[in-house]
Design a protein around this motif. Sequence first.
Motif, short mmCIF file in Angstrom:
data_model
loop_
_atom_site.label_atom_id
_atom_site.label_comp_id
_atom_site.label_asym_id
_atom_site.label_seq_id
_atom_site.Cartn_x
_atom_site.Cartn_y
_atom_site.Cartn_z
N ALA A 19 -6.11 12.48 -0.53
CA ALA A 19 -6.26 11.04 -0.80
C ALA A 19 -7.38 10.48 0.06
O ALA A 19 -8.19 9.66 -0.40
CB ALA A 19 -4.95 10.31 -0.52
N GLN B 97 -10.93 9.47 -1.97
CA GLN B 97 -11.11 8.03 -2.10
C GLN B 97 -12.12 7.47 -1.11
O GLN B 97 -12.65 6.38 -1.31
CB GLN B 97 -9.75 7.34 -1.97
N MET C 28 0.83 -1.21 0.00
CA MET C 28 0.00 0.00 0.00
C MET C 28 0.86 1.26 0.00
O MET C 28 0.58 2.22 -0.73
CB MET C 28 -0.91 -0.04 1.24
N GLY D 193 -1.37 1.60 -4.53
CA GLY D 193 -1.30 2.15 -3.19
C GLY D 193 -1.35 3.66 -3.14
O GLY D 193 -1.93 4.30 -4.02
N ILE D 194 -0.72 4.22 -2.13
CA ILE D 194 -0.84 5.65 -1.89
C ILE D 194 0.54 6.34 -1.87
O ILE D 194 0.70 7.38 -1.26
CB ILE D 194 -1.55 5.92 -0.54
N ALA E 229 -4.46 5.94 3.99
CA ALA E 229 -3.92 7.31 3.96
C ALA E 229 -4.23 8.04 5.27
O ALA E 229 -3.37 8.76 5.81
CB ALA E 229 -4.51 8.08 2.78
N TYR F 105 -7.01 7.20 -9.45
CA TYR F 105 -7.17 7.09 -8.00
C TYR F 105 -8.63 6.89 -7.60
O TYR F 105 -8.92 6.40 -6.53
CB TYR F 105 -6.57 8.30 -7.29
N ARG G 235 -12.35 -1.41 -2.48
CA ARG G 235 -10.91 -1.49 -2.65
C ARG G 235 -10.28 -0.10 -2.66
O ARG G 235 -9.18 0.11 -2.18
CB ARG G 235 -10.55 -2.22 -3.96
N PRO H 36 -1.24 4.39 -7.29
CA PRO H 36 -2.55 3.82 -7.66
C PRO H 36 -2.56 3.46 -9.14
O PRO H 36 -1.96 4.16 -9.96
CB PRO H 36 -3.52 4.96 -7.36
N GLN I 95 -10.19 1.40 0.82
CA GLN I 95 -9.05 0.91 1.60
C GLN I 95 -7.89 1.90 1.53
O GLN I 95 -7.20 2.13 2.51
CB GLN I 95 -8.57 -0.45 1.06
N ARG I 96 -7.70 2.48 0.36
CA ARG I 96 -6.61 3.44 0.20
C ARG I 96 -6.85 4.69 1.06
O ARG I 96 -5.92 5.27 1.62
CB ARG I 96 -6.45 3.85 -1.27
#
Lengths: 313, 288
Positions: free
Chosen positions: B241, B245, B50, B66-67, B260, B59, B252, B55, B255-256
């Motif tokens: 972020a 998101q 992650m 990931g981030i 973050a 995004y 999914r 991403p 989750q990011r």
Amino acid sequence: MMPGRVRASLRRWNDLLASRLMLVVAVFSSLLVILIIAALCFKARPILASYPLRELFSSSWQPLRGQFGFRPFIAGTLWVTVLAMIIAIPPCLLAAIYLAEYAHGRVRAIVRPLVDLLAGIPSVVYGMWGVLFVVPLVKDYLVPFAREHLSFIPLFSATNSSGYSILAGGVVLAVMVFPIIISVSEEVLRAVPQELREASLAVGATHWQTIKHVVLRRALPGIGAAIILGFSRAFGETMAVLMVVGNVAQIPSSIFDPAYPLPALIANSYGEMMSIPLYDSALLLAALILLLIILVFTILARIVLLRAMRRAR
Amino acid sequence: MKRLRLRRKQLEERFFKGLMLLATLLIGASLAAILMTILIKGLPALSWAMVSHLPKGGYYFGQEGGILNAIVGSLYLAGGATLLAFGLSLAVALFLQTEYAGPTRFAWLVRFSLDVLWGVPSIVYGAFGFTIMVLLGLQASLLGGIIALALLILPVLTRAMDEVVQLVSPELKESSYALGATRLETALKVVLRQALPGISTAVLLAFGRAIGDAASVLFTAGYTDSLPTSLLRPIASLPLAVFFQLGTPFPRVQQRAFAAALVLTLIVLVISVASRLLTRRLTRHITR
């Protein structure tokens, strides 16, 4: 002989240059407020020129049809902020009195850093907490409860059951202003001279009576300033409120209704504003209104605080 | 009768003391609720993959990746803003010493306007920054974000630095002047060294404020899926972020946002602890 003199004059020259530079930066920073107001005024002028004030404060917001009425947004901001203050003031004052008057050094050494930490948490994190914790709480527990028991009071009528509401925004905002109200009021309470407390205790008053009749009376203006500072912080808070308050441009009538505060309007509309005439001007006017209201409150609070602290010395 | 009154006095005191304890607990509990929510959602989402990947597939819609873009972007933005604001703050804080401005009306005015600036909401800095950028023909970029954030933290940083600079003992400065040092030399070699712990704390806290702010970078820095390459290109950030998101319908992607938020909270926590340790460690060699 020469090199020494050159070096001496170079040092003096450096000193002078640095002091001029500092002066320029200091002037810039003291003019920054005025600079911001001027820039926003300049950008807001087109819409102020083409609409009468009455129309700008109407409740019809339809930018596509050229209607820019700010009333729902101003009302939304006020509802959320006032609710947040109603929730925040009692616990904050009690905690501040506790920390300033009763708590042992060790307790304070634990609580103070926690309050500072609360102040340091980013607003989107508050917002995420609002979405994942406060909104479900409102939706699953408070809305059914209000439907069952409080539906006869218009202020609590729960027609919106999504949980994204003024109440959710108010709770999140209240927690966000805890640190500022607590730390400013604690400072003000501590600034009350010890001799006053001793005089009251000496004539037989209990600690609480001393606080109630002597300390609080003396600290009242400063506590008022702390509350105003909290209010203006809540008034301008954007992201956390935007995430939980529902964002429907209407004039709310219940704490379970959604609202659309001014800062949320500015933040949300940026993508679309370039294509509609006068839209950007309207949004910067919104920013200007926000700024001016907050400036009035902040200046007021600062003057009261300066007075309170000076008298304490 | 007298005894009864005494009892009432004590009862009242106990009652209010209980209320105060309850209020303090409530405040602690709300902090705990926030941290718990972030941990419960964030920990399962956080992994090496992650934090070390960009991403994939956008995004907002992309389910993979990931981030990393937001982490790097936030460090650039907050680092740049802190650097810029530090330069300006240093000048103002040194200027507010008695050698320069003195206890004059102008010094009072500077302090007062900084206190007022401190109350200006970040969305207004964002709008102001955006107006300036339009004027200069800039698009949303790292540079724009740095400028808006620097303005945002300027008042906090300057007032904190001003406070520690004022605490430097006048005798120490006088000895420096007696040796023939100029004001600038005294400021840089004596005052700054004495004020170093306070200044470091102030800088750390300003960095923490800059890295967490979303509203001011929303229009000035924009958002992107890639790593920063130029001062004039849009850049991602951790707060945005979370904001962008979290609102998607895809678990999914959410989750990011959780990851973050956790990373952001951890950074702020570390800064808060570090500034406390720093104050304790560096104050050992200070003369008061």
